[in-house]
Design an enzyme around this catalytic site. Structure first.
Site, PDB file in Angstrom:
ATOM      1  N   GLY A  12     102.320  96.637   7.386  1.00 35.35           N
ATOM      2  CA  GLY A  12     102.501  97.799   8.266  1.00 35.35           C
ATOM      3  C   GLY A  12     103.382  98.819   7.581  1.00 35.35           C
ATOM      4  O   GLY A  12     103.262  99.046   6.374  1.00 35.35           O
ATOM      5  N   GLY A  15     105.685  97.104   4.877  1.00 29.28           N
ATOM      6  CA  GLY A  15     104.877  96.615   3.757  1.00 29.28           C
ATOM      7  C   GLY A  15     104.432  97.756   2.858  1.00 29.28           C
ATOM      8  O   GLY A  15     104.484  97.661   1.621  1.00 29.28           O
ATOM      9  N   THR A  16     103.992  98.839   3.471  1.00 29.23           N
ATOM     10  CA  THR A  16     103.590 100.007   2.695  1.00 29.23           C
ATOM     11  C   THR A  16     104.777 100.550   1.909  1.00 29.23           C
ATOM     12  O   THR A  16     104.660 100.930   0.736  1.00 29.23           O
ATOM     13  CB  THR A  16     103.043 101.095   3.649  1.00 29.23           C
ATOM     14  OG1 THR A  16     102.060 100.487   4.501  1.00 29.23           O
ATOM     15  CG2 THR A  16     102.403 102.225   2.876  1.00 29.23           C
ATOM     16  N   ALA A  43      98.339  89.463   2.935  1.00 26.88           N
ATOM     17  CA  ALA A  43      97.586  88.834   4.028  1.00 26.88           C
ATOM     18  C   ALA A  43      97.829  89.633   5.304  1.00 26.88           C
ATOM     19  O   ALA A  43      98.967  89.961   5.619  1.00 26.88           O
ATOM     20  CB  ALA A  43      98.034  87.396   4.222  1.00 26.88           C
ATOM     21  N   GLU A 134     118.255  90.662   4.013  1.00 27.55           N
ATOM     22  CA  GLU A 134     119.033  91.902   4.095  1.00 27.55           C
ATOM     23  C   GLU A 134     118.376  92.922   5.017  1.00 27.55           C
ATOM     24  O   GLU A 134     119.061  93.662   5.735  1.00 27.55           O
ATOM     25  CB  GLU A 134     119.200  92.490   2.689  1.00 27.55           C
ATOM     26  CG  GLU A 134     120.044  93.748   2.608  1.00 27.55           C
ATOM     27  CD  GLU A 134     121.501  93.510   3.012  1.00 27.55           C
ATOM     28  OE1 GLU A 134     121.827  93.884   4.155  1.00 27.55           O
ATOM     29  OE2 GLU A 134     122.282  92.979   2.211  1.00 27.55           O
ATOM     30  N   ILE A 141     121.028  99.562   4.660  1.00 28.38           N
ATOM     31  CA  ILE A 141     122.462  99.373   4.422  1.00 28.38           C
ATOM     32  C   ILE A 141     122.695  97.939   3.963  1.00 28.38           C
ATOM     33  O   ILE A 141     122.297  97.009   4.658  1.00 28.38           O
ATOM     34  CB  ILE A 141     123.286  99.615   5.710  1.00 28.38           C
ATOM     35  CG1 ILE A 141     122.934 100.962   6.340  1.00 28.38           C
ATOM     36  CG2 ILE A 141     124.774  99.508   5.423  1.00 28.38           C
ATOM     37  CD1 ILE A 141     123.546 101.151   7.739  1.00 28.38           C
ATOM     38  N   ASP A 206     117.151  93.934  20.614  1.00 30.51           N
ATOM     39  CA  ASP A 206     117.092  94.083  19.158  1.00 30.51           C
ATOM     40  C   ASP A 206     118.507  94.090  18.571  1.00 30.51           C
ATOM     41  O   ASP A 206     118.783  93.406  17.573  1.00 30.51           O
ATOM     42  CB  ASP A 206     116.355  95.385  18.813  1.00 30.51           C
ATOM     43  CG  ASP A 206     116.369  95.682  17.325  1.00 30.51           C
ATOM     44  OD1 ASP A 206     115.640  94.996  16.591  1.00 30.51           O
ATOM     45  OD2 ASP A 206     117.116  96.589  16.903  1.00 30.51           O
ATOM     46  N   LYS A 210     120.496  91.281  15.914  1.00 27.97           N
ATOM     47  CA  LYS A 210     121.225  91.630  14.685  1.00 27.97           C
ATOM     48  C   LYS A 210     122.692  91.212  14.786  1.00 27.97           C
ATOM     49  O   LYS A 210     123.274  90.698  13.824  1.00 27.97           O
ATOM     50  CB  LYS A 210     121.102  93.128  14.430  1.00 27.97           C
ATOM     51  CG  LYS A 210     119.656  93.557  14.138  1.00 27.97           C
ATOM     52  CD  LYS A 210     119.502  95.080  14.254  1.00 27.97           C
ATOM     53  CE  LYS A 210     118.075  95.524  13.966  1.00 27.97           C
ATOM     54  NZ  LYS A 210     117.846  96.932  14.370  1.00 27.97           N
TER      55      LYS A 210
END
Lengths: 457, 457
Positions: A12, A15-16, A43, A134, A141, A206, A210
């Site tokens: 997505g 990845g791009t 994949a 990371e 960051i 989210d 983290k």
């Protein structure tokens, strides 16, 4: 030396970005790593879309595209598997299979690690492979590296981070334009800063993923997302942002963890870790209070180093790819080394994790911003302050805003006014009791607003 | 496992900090490193003073104190030598001897590395030992680790840092109190923020050492301090800080390096690296513009990650010790690994350094703040702007401040006024020519003030 071969699970946005960065900076990366890094296979469930993306890439020519993730994982030529699928279940299965196949793994998946981290790191340890992440916290960051390696001399005291760009964008807009949450969310969705289903962001989930990962690394405790307290920004009103401003504060959604040993309700010291995500008043003069828009920043306080701050883009194709590729370079450097030379997954040796508990929210100690809509009549302030005083909670600042400033006569036809207070520190459990008593007063005319406050000094 | 044995060369402020941190956090450090770290010996010229410091330490009991640094270096029990002497010559000799004896080395000595880095890293490479130097730049902020490891995916575009606490303290005070440099320097010396001989700090030399080291790591070039342009803050006047403020800027002493390919005077592209330290106007709204007092911050721009910032204490016993001990933990982890698994000293493989030149200051391209004390008469502004226009330098903003605001009638009895200009970008060489012409105008009554300006966007 032959270039190191990488397989991507998922193609997505990130990845791009990984494709682009590996291609554009291949020479720069080889000069640092001492060996090239190439994507050998991708994949993806949607094969046609993946083929189109790979074909459009200048390095796409030799890249195999498959709908079968297991074919990629089994490929003996592939040294490192990069998981960019997101979500819990499929990602978990495939990461565990990659580890079982002896692959090193890079993942940007904070949800996966916050929930299934213990299982994944145990499996990786048994196989002697590296799992690097990371990109899972604060995008480009290098905060995981700072915590795991840069601050190893320190007993970490606390961490407070703006670690969700969507909510920071929304809060910045609410403040700039004086708008309420709902109006700004729609604008953020239109601009692509918020997803169609923004629940994970705006409810603080989210950020809690983290914060959970950072807490594990900072304090040497297992990842335990189920213990994190999570409160989002959906209930925030523009007027509270304005009142906070008048008191010298900004409101940010922070992921906070803190080492603490306050006494509990019975007076017993409760050594433990606070782990919580909620809107927070912070002094306007702090650097982190001035982090605007979709940017991220994490403040880390260590006993030797004092307060440090790390700032940058927390999301996006290339910033996230920056973190993924840095992990690839780290792995390239150590892939053939004995596992004893690897940095421990969660910064601490796996046999040295601490059993310091994550405290229930009722044991958290913080200070508070309170806003009470009250009847504008004699004696109300005395009632309110008496209840606070009885609970040993002292008041640090008080604003009163007259009814005409806050919308005139109330629904019940009673003249109304807003009482805005900043308190000194109190146990959350104590404050909950106080709020119940205040809310029960007949002169308190609307649900009380309670926002936690941190000085971050 | 037996604790790793460390020898300290020098026991001043930082050495004492290293003692304290290793003692107080020994358990935390062992849990991370997997093995303990102990100071075995200290070498110091002033033996009595060193003995007193060691005796006062709770971990001082078993520590050998010697006046003979070579005895420490030769001790076969010592794995890592920490150089905390400072200065160029003795430090260089002892670091090279430690390397020759097969010891890994940690140093906080930026002067040493900026000047003798090439020789020291070559010697270390030949011996297969690590030389680590996180503490040499920005104290406890893990900026070396961020640049060497965290941002390896990036082509670094530029770095701009507040990397000298003394000068940032002085500039903060000048701005807060409206005082000139000399007055504030005396206050800083009284408070211990500036040394009795503050030359290295106030002339920008210390910042240039650090900027030189960061440039080497960021762009893969050798350390070459002799090519750095260095200009301090001794000439700064309070009124320029005030005018900058009115234009929306703050003045900070920045260490700047930048990848550039501007055309030179003859129109030829000059691919190279700018490396310079000077007072700089930066937009007041930038995070780094709000870094006050003795704090440090470094902004790094990479092509993938975008702009990132790292903030914290740049000096002091424990912040610096935080960096020294982090280096110790890194070495403990990799000491027995094959050197191919080490991170390259300057981030890039030693055989992959670039020969990109550090450009002479005349080829630097930046924008400018200019202040001209001129005769308050018709036609002066036209003369000034004509000279700028002839050199193709356009003006971005202009302030005129009347004589009564800047001290009334001038020494020559001519009515005077101040012209304050911000220019767009120009080559420094071109600007030098323009300034010579302006200075020669009979209507320009005092030395022109020129301060460089960076947007840091």
């Amino acid at each position: 030396m032959k270039a190191i071969q990488v397989g991507l699970l998922g193609i997505g946005t990130v990845g791009t970005g990984v494709f682009q960065v590996l291609q554009r900076n291949q020479e720069e990366i080889r000069r640092r790593a001492g060996v090239g890094i190439e994507v050998r296979a991708v994949a993806a469930r949607n094969l046609a879309r993946a083929q189109a993306i790979v074909a459009a890439s200048p390095v796409g020519a030799g890249v195999k595209v498959t709908a079968d993730a297991r074919e990629l994982i089994r490929d003996p030529q592939i040294d490192i598997v990069v998981e960019l699928i997101g979500g819990y279940d499929t990602a978990r299965t495939l990461v565990l299979e990659a580890i079982a196949a002896g692959k090193h793994v890079v993942t940007a998946n904070k949800a996966l690690l916050a929930v299934h981290g213990a299982e994944i790191f145990a499996a990786a340890r048994a196989q002697g492979v590296i799992v690097a992440f990371e990109a899972a916290v604060a995008g480009g960051i290098p905060i995981i590296k700072a915590l795991r390696e840069g601050l190893t001399a320190n007993r970490i005291q606390w961490i407070a981070g703006i670690i969700n760009g969507t909510t920071n964008f929304i809060l910045s807009e609410m403040r700039d334009k004086g708008l309420d949450f709902d109006a700004v969310l729609q604008e953020a969705q239109r601009l692509g800063y918020a997803e169609a289903d923004p629940t994970f962001d705006i409810e603080g989930i989210d950020a809690a993923h983290k914060a959970t990962i950072m807490a594990a690394i900072a304090y040497g405790i297992p990842v335990q997302f189920d213990k994190a307290y999570t409160e989002g920004i959906t209930q925030l009103a523009a007027q509270d942002i304005r009142y906070a401003e008048q008191l010298g504060y900004r409101i940010k959604l922070l992921g906070i963890s803190k080492r603490t040993d306050h006494p509990d309700a019975s007076g017993k010291p409760t050594g433990g870790i606070e782990l919580r995500v909620h809107p927070t008043l912070i002094p306007a003069k702090r650097l982190i209070a001035n982090v605007e828009g979709a940017m991220n920043a994490v403040v880390v306080n260590g006993d030797a180093v004092g307060t440090t701050l790390y700032y940058g883009k927390g999301a996006g194709a290339e910033p996230t790819a920056s973190a993924v590729v840095a992990d690839l370079v780290d792995i390239v450097r150590l892939r053939a080394a004995d596992p004893q030379h690897h940095v421990p997954y969660l910064a601490f040796q796996p046999d040295s994790l601490s059993n310091l508990p994550v405290l229930p929210m009722s044991e958290v100690v913080t200070s508070y911003y309170l806003r009470l809509r009250v009847a504008d009549q004699a004696g109300v302030l005395a009632q309110v302050t008496r209840i606070l005083a009885d609970a040993d909670i002292s008041i640090d600042a008080l604003l009163q805003r007259e009814a005409d400033e806050v919308g005139g006569e109330g629904v019940q036809g009673v003249p109304q006014t807003d009482l805005i207070m900043l308190t000194h520190e109190a146990r959350e459990g104590t404050m909950n009791g106080v709020l119940a008593k205040l809310q029960a007063l007949p002169t308190v005319l609307a649900p009380i607003v309670r926002i936690r406050k941190e000085e971050l000094a």
